[in-house]
Design an enzyme around this catalytic site. Sequence first.
Site, PDB file in Angstrom:
ATOM      1  N   GLY A  10       0.834  -1.212   0.000  1.00 15.67           N
ATOM      2  CA  GLY A  10       0.000   0.000   0.000  1.00 15.67           C
ATOM      3  C   GLY A  10       0.860   1.250   0.000  1.00 15.67           C
ATOM      4  CG  ASP A 179      -6.232   2.262  18.559  1.00 14.26           C
ATOM      5  OD1 ASP A 179      -6.132   3.503  18.582  1.00 14.26           O
ATOM      6  OD2 ASP A 179      -7.299   1.672  18.775  1.00 14.26           O
ATOM      7  CG  HIS A 180      -4.520   7.091  14.800  1.00 12.29           C
ATOM      8  ND1 HIS A 180      -5.716   6.577  14.406  1.00 12.29           N
ATOM      9  CD2 HIS A 180      -4.739   8.411  15.029  1.00 12.29           C
ATOM     10  CE1 HIS A 180      -6.626   7.537  14.394  1.00 12.29           C
ATOM     11  NE2 HIS A 180      -6.065   8.676  14.763  1.00 12.29           N
ATOM     12  CG  HIS A 242      -9.512   5.029  17.574  1.00  7.46           C
ATOM     13  ND1 HIS A 242      -8.359   4.348  17.277  1.00  7.46           N
ATOM     14  CD2 HIS A 242     -10.002   5.453  16.381  1.00  7.46           C
ATOM     15  CE1 HIS A 242      -8.162   4.362  15.967  1.00  7.46           C
ATOM     16  NE2 HIS A 242      -9.148   5.025  15.397  1.00  7.46           N
TER      17      HIS A 242
HETATM   18  N1  LIG Z   1      -6.220   6.568   4.940  1.00 10.30           N
HETATM   19  C1  LIG Z   1      -6.395   6.664   6.240  1.00 10.30           C
HETATM   20  O1  LIG Z   1      -6.487   7.742   6.823  1.00 10.30           O
HETATM   21  C2  LIG Z   1      -6.494   5.435   7.075  1.00 10.30           C
HETATM   22  C3  LIG Z   1      -6.348   4.193   6.537  1.00 10.30           C
HETATM   23  N2  LIG Z   1      -6.371   3.092   7.351  1.00 10.30           N
HETATM   24  C4  LIG Z   1      -6.199   1.764   6.813  1.00 10.30           C
HETATM   25  O2  LIG Z   1      -4.999   1.737   6.057  1.00 10.30           O
HETATM   26  C5  LIG Z   1      -5.127   0.870   4.955  1.00 10.30           C
HETATM   27  C6  LIG Z   1      -4.818   1.636   3.678  1.00 10.30           C
HETATM   28  O3  LIG Z   1      -5.697   2.722   3.558  1.00 10.30           O
HETATM   29  P1  LIG Z   1      -5.506   3.858   2.463  1.00 10.30           P
HETATM   30  O4  LIG Z   1      -4.082   4.194   2.266  1.00 10.30           O
HETATM   31  O5  LIG Z   1      -6.445   4.925   2.824  1.00 10.30           O
HETATM   32  O6  LIG Z   1      -6.061   3.142   1.149  1.00 10.30           O
HETATM   33  P2  LIG Z   1      -5.896   3.603  -0.367  1.00 10.30           P
HETATM   34  O7  LIG Z   1      -7.099   3.119  -1.068  1.00 10.30           O
HETATM   35  O8  LIG Z   1      -5.520   5.023  -0.492  1.00 10.30           O
HETATM   36  O9  LIG Z   1      -4.637   2.761  -0.848  1.00 10.30           O
HETATM   37  C7  LIG Z   1      -4.741   1.392  -1.057  1.00 10.30           C
HETATM   38  C8  LIG Z   1      -3.370   0.840  -1.360  1.00 10.30           C
HETATM   39  O10 LIG Z   1      -3.508  -0.544  -1.613  1.00 10.30           O
HETATM   40  C9  LIG Z   1      -2.865  -0.846  -2.840  1.00 10.30           C
HETATM   41  N3  LIG Z   1      -3.527  -1.966  -3.497  1.00 10.30           N
HETATM   42  C10 LIG Z   1      -4.845  -2.095  -3.784  1.00 10.30           C
HETATM   43  N4  LIG Z   1      -5.069  -3.274  -4.396  1.00 10.30           N
HETATM   44  C11 LIG Z   1      -3.868  -3.892  -4.503  1.00 10.30           C
HETATM   45  C12 LIG Z   1      -3.444  -5.117  -5.037  1.00 10.30           C
HETATM   46  N5  LIG Z   1      -4.300  -5.991  -5.589  1.00 10.30           N
HETATM   47  N6  LIG Z   1      -2.140  -5.414  -4.983  1.00 10.30           N
HETATM   48  C13 LIG Z   1      -1.250  -4.552  -4.439  1.00 10.30           C
HETATM   49  N7  LIG Z   1      -1.587  -3.386  -3.899  1.00 10.30           N
HETATM   50  C14 LIG Z   1      -2.885  -3.054  -3.932  1.00 10.30           C
HETATM   51  C15 LIG Z   1      -2.972   0.410  -3.643  1.00 10.30           C
HETATM   52  O11 LIG Z   1      -1.975   0.409  -4.620  1.00 10.30           O
HETATM   53  P3  LIG Z   1      -2.220   0.684  -6.184  1.00 10.30           P
HETATM   54  O12 LIG Z   1      -3.611   1.194  -6.363  1.00 10.30           O
HETATM   55  O13 LIG Z   1      -1.167   1.679  -6.534  1.00 10.30           O
HETATM   56  O14 LIG Z   1      -2.009  -0.629  -6.799  1.00 10.30           O
HETATM   57  C16 LIG Z   1      -2.725   1.447  -2.580  1.00 10.30           C
HETATM   58  O15 LIG Z   1      -1.348   1.600  -2.357  1.00 10.30           O
HETATM   59  C17 LIG Z   1      -6.544   0.308   5.049  1.00 10.30           C
HETATM   60  O16 LIG Z   1      -6.494  -0.869   5.803  1.00 10.30           O
HETATM   61  C18 LIG Z   1      -7.288   1.360   5.842  1.00 10.30           C
HETATM   62  O17 LIG Z   1      -8.373   0.799   6.529  1.00 10.30           O
HETATM   63  C19 LIG Z   1      -6.520   3.198   8.705  1.00 10.30           C
HETATM   64  C20 LIG Z   1      -6.684   4.408   9.292  1.00 10.30           C
HETATM   65  C21 LIG Z   1      -6.726   5.608   8.526  1.00 10.30           C
HETATM   66  O1  LIG Z   2      -9.441   6.011  12.859  1.00 10.14           O
HETATM   67  C1  LIG Z   2     -10.133   6.989  12.661  1.00 10.14           C
HETATM   68  O2  LIG Z   2      -9.873   8.128  13.343  1.00 10.14           O
HETATM   69  C2  LIG Z   2     -10.274   9.389  12.814  1.00 10.14           C
HETATM   70  C3  LIG Z   2     -10.121  10.393  13.958  1.00 10.14           C
HETATM   71  O3  LIG Z   2      -8.775  10.473  14.333  1.00 10.14           O
HETATM   72  P1  LIG Z   2      -8.167  11.758  15.024  1.00 10.14           P
HETATM   73  O4  LIG Z   2      -6.749  11.396  15.259  1.00 10.14           O
HETATM   74  O5  LIG Z   2      -8.340  12.897  14.057  1.00 10.14           O
HETATM   75  O6  LIG Z   2      -8.954  11.984  16.257  1.00 10.14           O
HETATM   76  C4  LIG Z   2     -11.658   9.347  12.247  1.00 10.14           C
HETATM   77  O7  LIG Z   2     -11.904  10.545  11.531  1.00 10.14           O
HETATM   78  C5  LIG Z   2     -11.785   8.201  11.292  1.00 10.14           C
HETATM   79  O8  LIG Z   2     -13.134   8.090  10.860  1.00 10.14           O
HETATM   80  C6  LIG Z   2     -11.364   6.897  11.903  1.00 10.14           C
HETATM   81  O9  LIG Z   2     -11.286   5.896  10.896  1.00 10.14           O
END
Ligand SMILES: NC(=O)C1=CN([C@@H]2O[C@H](COP(=O)(O)OP(=O)(O)OC[C@H]3O[C@@H](n4cnc5c(N)ncnc54)[C@H](OP(=O)(O)O)[C@@H]3O)[C@@H](O)[C@H]2O)C=CC1
Ligand SMILES: O=C1O[C@H](COP(=O)(O)O)[C@@H](O)[C@H](O)[C@H]1O
Length: 502
Positions: A10, A179-180, A242
């Site tokens: 990712g 768990d951030h 959280h």
């Molecule tokens: N974004 C956030 O604020 C938060 C995210 N999370 C968790 O973090 C994780 C990632 O979230 P986020 O970054 O937002 O997601 P995105 O949708 O932005 O990114 C998904 C990533 O997964 C990769 N990916 C998707 N399918 C495949 C595949 N088949 N093979 C290889 N790589 C793949 C994509 O790469 P590409 O498309 O380039 O192939 C991309 O790098 C999730 O579990 C989410 O729940 C948790 C808390 C907060």
């Molecule tokens: O994990 C999550 O947290 C955020 C809130 O985080 P904070 O550090 O800004 O308090 C929340 O917006 C989001 O929905 C949830 O997935």
Amino acid sequence: MENMSFILYGGTGDLAKRKIYPALFNLYIDHKMPESFSIIAMGRKEQSHADFQQIVANSLQTFSRRKVNDPAAVNGFLESIRYCSLNVNHPEDYHKLRGMVESREKELNISGNRIFYLSVAPEFFETIASNLKDSGLTATTGWKRLIIEKPFGRDLESARHLNRELSKVFDEEEIYRIDHYLGKPMVQNLEILESSNPILKALWSNHHIANVQITASETVGVEERAGYYDNSGAIRDMVQNHMLQLLMMISMRLPRKSDATEVRMKKRNVMESLRPLDKETIASNVIRGQYTEGEIQGKPVPGYTVEPGVPANSKNDTFIALRLWIDNYFWSDVPFYIRTGKRMKEKSTRIVIEFKEPLKGQTTTNDPNLLVIEINPNEGIFIQLNKKDPMNNEKLEPMRVNCFSSGEELPEAYENLIFDAIRGDSTFFAHWDEVELSWEYVQPILDAFEQDSIPLSYYPAGSNGPEASDKLVQADGFKWWLDKPDHAGQAEQKEEAVPAQV
Ligand SMILES: NC(=O)C1=CN([C@@H]2O[C@H](COP(=O)(O)OP(=O)(O)OC[C@H]3O[C@@H](n4cnc5c(N)ncnc54)[C@H](OP(=O)(O)O)[C@@H]3O)[C@@H](O)[C@H]2O)C=CC1
Ligand SMILES: O=C1O[C@H](COP(=O)(O)O)[C@@H](O)[C@H](O)[C@H]1O
């Protein structure tokens, strides 16, 4: 610190760009990275290392806490990064990855220590773990660790299943469940706050504490995440992880030693003492809410069911309030209230501890003493005491003693957590026991929501949640503290600069 490879699934995603690269870069310029390290980032499309390094450079410019104005430092950091195109579902790609990991380890004299960071959708977690094993990537001569993002399952059963699968490849002590909230500096301070301050330590029990309130309110709505959020709701998105982590951190008994084993045992004790909810008690202890149209900081905003991607008939919870009881010697009869929601009046994560009146039955003060722990976006504490009103000596008035930090120089949650994972300190990561007990606790609530057996209370965007949440607390003779807009006179409230998703 031991040298290592940081292998990021990712690597092209939102979380990597907003949090992970900035965290690694900040650790690098703070000299908190190992002497020698390699970062290998993955995504599906083909691109050159140089093109990808430029993407990381842009993410640092936008999201780094520290200024990105030292080209030598930036280049030094970028030089450690390689890109590997990989589809997580294609076993042959893992062999290519292994080749790259091993060649960088040889080049940089890294002795096989590997962190695998899964920043991808949760449905990939199992596939990646089993492919890591089959490709030999986990059969390394050094240590191996798995950092895994939330959500960890979507209910008790799926969480148990996922854990079983991961356990086939990694031992529990090798799994770092992020768990951030546990990475937030004030949360990491909670134990010290009690243990190093005798005036607090002496009062830290049901003898002196009347109730504890834990609030995480947000002004943002569902944003572009309707697909995920409408299937999760506040209960899965915030409460199961959280909010219950904050509850454990504030109520655990002090560990003899502040290490992962002890802290996690104390946290588990809290979860084991939580009074379980059942069909009968859910209705009187759980408030489910959803926002309707309203105003946030003077701007009109739509209701939840007209947000893009949300079904018009959705009954999803964007707000939860909960009354919990910890049935142990120290906390019996002290209600703990949890409250979290989107599109509320302010962005604030805080814990308020309300103290009992000094003499039972005799009201000597206008307001109780409060200890307020501000976690986010302000970081600090204040204590509410009472003093004479100088204009009217018959009366008492509350006075607040503040201590707030500027925040700018504090490390981000992800910096703290990644640093700990690199050092092998899992104190501030969720142990499986905590995760399982949390799911056990919320499962009856999930079932009740599924069966639609408790009411959905609506609240206008920009408010403090539904009236039912106020009534929950009032029923015990209390009120939510600091809900009035003027409460923060002492500490300037910062606006959310970037819509926070993490
Ligand atoms: N974004 C956030 O604020 C938060 C995210 N999370 C968790 O973090 C994780 C990632 O979230 P986020 O970054 O937002 O997601 P995105 O949708 O932005 O990114 C998904 C990533 O997964 C990769 N990916 C998707 N399918 C495949 C595949 N088949 N093979 C290889 N790589 C793949 C994509 O790469 P590409 O498309 O380039 O192939 C991309 O790098 C999730 O579990 C989410 O729940 C948790 C808390 C907060
Ligand atoms: O994990 C999550 O947290 C955020 C809130 O985080 P904070 O550090 O800004 O308090 C929340 O917006 C989001 O929905 C949830 O997935």
